[in-house]
Motif scaffolding. Structure first.
Motif, PDB file in Angstrom:
ATOM      1  N   ASP A 133       0.846  -1.188   0.000  1.00 41.96           N
ATOM      2  CA  ASP A 133       0.000   0.000   0.000  1.00 41.96           C
ATOM      3  C   ASP A 133       0.888   1.247   0.000  1.00 41.96           C
ATOM      4  N   LYS A 151       0.872   3.888   1.622  1.00 38.06           N
ATOM      5  CA  LYS A 151       1.146   4.467   2.937  1.00 38.06           C
ATOM      6  C   LYS A 151       2.412   3.900   3.563  1.00 38.06           C
ATOM      7  N   TRP A 152       2.846   2.728   3.076  1.00 39.71           N
ATOM      8  CA  TRP A 152       4.061   2.140   3.627  1.00 39.71           C
ATOM      9  C   TRP A 152       5.311   2.869   3.137  1.00 39.71           C
ATOM     10  N   ASP A 153       5.210   3.687   2.082  1.00 42.80           N
ATOM     11  CA  ASP A 153       6.380   4.440   1.625  1.00 42.80           C
ATOM     12  C   ASP A 153       6.848   5.402   2.702  1.00 42.80           C
ATOM     13  N   ALA A 154       5.894   6.045   3.373  1.00 49.82           N
ATOM     14  CA  ALA A 154       6.269   6.974   4.446  1.00 49.82           C
ATOM     15  C   ALA A 154       6.907   6.221   5.603  1.00 49.82           C
TER      16      ALA A 154
END
Length: 209
Positions: free
Chosen positions: A181, A183-186
């Protein structure tokens, strides 16, 4: 009249016959060859329910063989394993052996030299097959179970072993090809920022906040 009585007496045995009537008997009596017995004795294997009187009347009524005395004993059987894959043991039914004293001696005939009429070759093949089967059962009963590491590896295991070796040498990088997802990059960026100096975070390892 006296001659008729004497003739009838000669046709009867010296003992009193039993009154038991047997119709369509299903018992099996085996005449055993015992070399050590004298000519006036014979040995038989009879059913367990047989008595001395039954064997005496049986020999007289069917074969006209007069018997003077009968000796009997029950022979127990050794413990036997039920099958090669089981540890269950049991004791077979015992055998009943009777030895009779004959009024007239009996001599066993000589053994035939030509056994072809009795299918001797087929009997030998059967005996060899039974011996081989018994040897296989004894070998299986030794419980020599091979280790898993000694078994030949399958094609899948060989391929996995080769892939594991390439990964250990750094030739192949592992990836499960899963799309994360966004959001896991952050989360990955934050874990890279807080990583200690001199270490490089693995992209496949994440640290939850």
């Amino acid at each position: 009249m006296a001659e008729a009585v004497k003739a009838a007496a000669r046709q009867l045995p010296a003992f009193k016959l039993g009154q038991k009537q047997v119709f369509l008997p299903n018992h099996v009596i085996t005449f055993l060859r015992k070399e050590h017995l004298p000519p006036n004795e014979a040995c038989f294997q009879v059913p367990l329910r047989f008595t001395k009187f039954d064997l005496r009347d049986y020999l007289w009524n069917l074969y006209g063989v007069e018997v003077r005395t009968v000796r009997s004993y029950v022979k127990p059987q050794p413990l036997t394993q039920r099958d090669s894959h089981s540890r269950s043991w049991y004791r077979p039914r015992p055998l009943k052996i009777m030895t009779v004293e004959l009024a007239k001696p009996f001599q066993w005939p000589e053994l035939p030299t030509n056994l072809e009429p009795w299918s001797n070759e087929l009997w030998k093949m059967r005996e060899d097959l039974m011996d081989k089967r018994n040897e296989d059962q004894v070998r299986q009963q030794s419980f020599q179970i091979p280790l898993k590491s000694q078994e030949p590896q399958s094609k899948e295991r060989k391929e996995l072993a080769a892939l594991a070796g390439q990964m250990l040498r750094g030739e192949v990088k592992w990836s499960n090809d899963a799309v994360l997802d966004p959001k896991w990059d952050a989360v990955l960026a934050k874990s890279a920022a807080v990583a200690p100096r001199g270490t490089t975070p693995n992209k496949d390892e994440t640290t939850l906040p």
